[in-house]
Design an enzyme around this catalytic site. Structure first.
Site, PDB file in Angstrom:
ATOM      1  N   SER A  65       1.598  -7.163   8.074  1.00 24.60           N
ATOM      2  CA  SER A  65       1.460  -8.533   7.568  1.00 24.60           C
ATOM      3  C   SER A  65       1.755  -9.542   8.671  1.00 24.60           C
ATOM      4  O   SER A  65       2.513  -9.273   9.607  1.00 24.60           O
ATOM      5  CB  SER A  65       2.423  -8.781   6.408  1.00 24.60           C
TER       6      SER A  65
HETATM    7  N1  SAH Z   1       4.848  -4.272   4.292  1.00 25.93           N
HETATM    8  C1  SAH Z   1       3.880  -3.839   5.284  1.00 25.93           C
HETATM    9  C2  SAH Z   1       2.492  -4.399   5.065  1.00 25.93           C
HETATM   10  C3  SAH Z   1       1.871  -3.692   4.006  1.00 25.93           C
HETATM   11  S1  SAH Z   1       0.126  -3.718   3.832  1.00 25.93           S
HETATM   12  C4  SAH Z   1       4.316  -4.135   6.680  1.00 25.93           C
HETATM   13  O1  SAH Z   1       5.384  -4.719   6.879  1.00 25.93           O
HETATM   14  O2  SAH Z   1       3.619  -3.730   7.605  1.00 25.93           O
HETATM   15  C5  SAH Z   1       0.133  -3.000   2.187  1.00 25.93           C
HETATM   16  C6  SAH Z   1       0.518  -1.539   2.120  1.00 25.93           C
HETATM   17  O3  SAH Z   1       0.609  -1.196   0.742  1.00 25.93           O
HETATM   18  C7  SAH Z   1      -0.498  -0.596   2.737  1.00 25.93           C
HETATM   19  O4  SAH Z   1       0.119   0.235   3.669  1.00 25.93           O
HETATM   20  C8  SAH Z   1      -1.018   0.203   1.530  1.00 25.93           C
HETATM   21  O5  SAH Z   1      -1.366   1.544   1.850  1.00 25.93           O
HETATM   22  C9  SAH Z   1       0.174   0.138   0.588  1.00 25.93           C
HETATM   23  N2  SAH Z   1      -0.113   0.360  -0.820  1.00 25.93           N
HETATM   24  C10 SAH Z   1      -1.206  -0.008  -1.535  1.00 25.93           C
HETATM   25  N3  SAH Z   1      -1.072   0.380  -2.834  1.00 25.93           N
HETATM   26  C11 SAH Z   1       0.138   0.990  -2.941  1.00 25.93           C
HETATM   27  C12 SAH Z   1       0.840   1.624  -4.017  1.00 25.93           C
HETATM   28  N4  SAH Z   1       0.345   1.680  -5.263  1.00 25.93           N
HETATM   29  N5  SAH Z   1       2.054   2.163  -3.763  1.00 25.93           N
HETATM   30  C13 SAH Z   1       2.609   2.118  -2.518  1.00 25.93           C
HETATM   31  N6  SAH Z   1       1.970   1.540  -1.448  1.00 25.93           N
HETATM   32  C14 SAH Z   1       0.753   0.987  -1.661  1.00 25.93           C
END
Ligand code: SAH
Length: 219
Positions: A65
């Protein structure tokens, strides 16, 4: 792990100034952004991009992000030392480290196995109190409830009831909820759990996240 040089530290302090100018006021958040080495979460060839206020691809079709988004979500969460925080969407692990640097005990769930494996080993090299889990974040972590805070870092189609149930009374959930009228964006919400179990809702503008999917990914 990549080294953390004075040059990196200097670039981080610049980023902190940029975030201040964009309206981040929580000194705990700014302090944490100033301390967590964001460049170790990117491939070494992209180090120049680590301290710009931009999202960046981290492989598996996912992104780390934008620093402003991490700072804004952390600020809305009102985290204090010792709180138990559940993060959905570990991704690169950067947000989890910022929360841990702020003194939270972080539990973070990722659904993509390869990303989970990669980030788990990176986090293990860092001096933070973070537990990583592979699974569907919609279900939360019943074994470790209740949580003081829940942070969702993917675009949610609805408010997951299991996560509401695992939040303490008075606890806060920050969630980018899909906009019913425009599928390309979300509304940033802060929900505070009331004694009767209902959620007090505050809105903080539009944002864009990758989708929150169900089940564990095979991708
Ligand atoms: N917090 C992260 C950014 C996340 S991007 C950082 O600091 O880099 C969103 C993430 O959510 C992705 O890696 C994606 O694979 C994950 N994601 C999507 N759906 C999800 C779910 N149901 N449970 C857990 N993770 C999920």
């Amino acid at each position: 792990m990549q080294e953390d040089s004075y040059r990196h530290k200097g670039m981080r302090l610049n980023l902190v100034q940029v975030l201040k100018a964009k309206g981040i006021t929580d000194s705990n958040v700014l302090d944490a952004i100033g301390k967590v080495p964001r460049h170790v979460f990117l491939e070494s060839m992209f180090v120049e991009f680590a301290y710009q206020d931009k999202a960046f691809p981290i492989g598996s079709g996912q992104t780390i992000s934008q620093p402003f988004t991490v700072a804004m979500q952390s600020q809305l969460l009102c985290v204090t030392r010792g709180m138990k925080v559940l993060e959905i969407g570990t991704g690169s692990g950067y947000q989890a480290c910022v929360l841990a640097q702020m003194g939270a005990k972080v539990f973070t769930i990722e659904r993509q196995r390869n990303l989970y494996m990669k980030t788990k080993s990176l986090i293990a090299e860092m001096p933070y109190n973070i537990k990583t889990f592979l699974g569907d974040g919609n279900k939360g972590l019943p074994t470790f409830e209740p949580f003081d805070r829940v942070l969702i870092t993917a675009a949610a189609p609805e408010i997951p009831q299991d996560l509401v149930n695992q939040l303490k009374t008075g606890g806060i959930m920050v969630i980018p909820l899909n906009d019913e009228t425009d599928a390309t964006k979300q509304r940033m919400l802060r929900l505070t759990k009331q004694p009767d179990g209902t959620m007090l809702r505050e809105e903080f503008g539009d944002c864009r996240f990758v989708p929150m999917l169900k089940e564990i990914g095979r991708d």
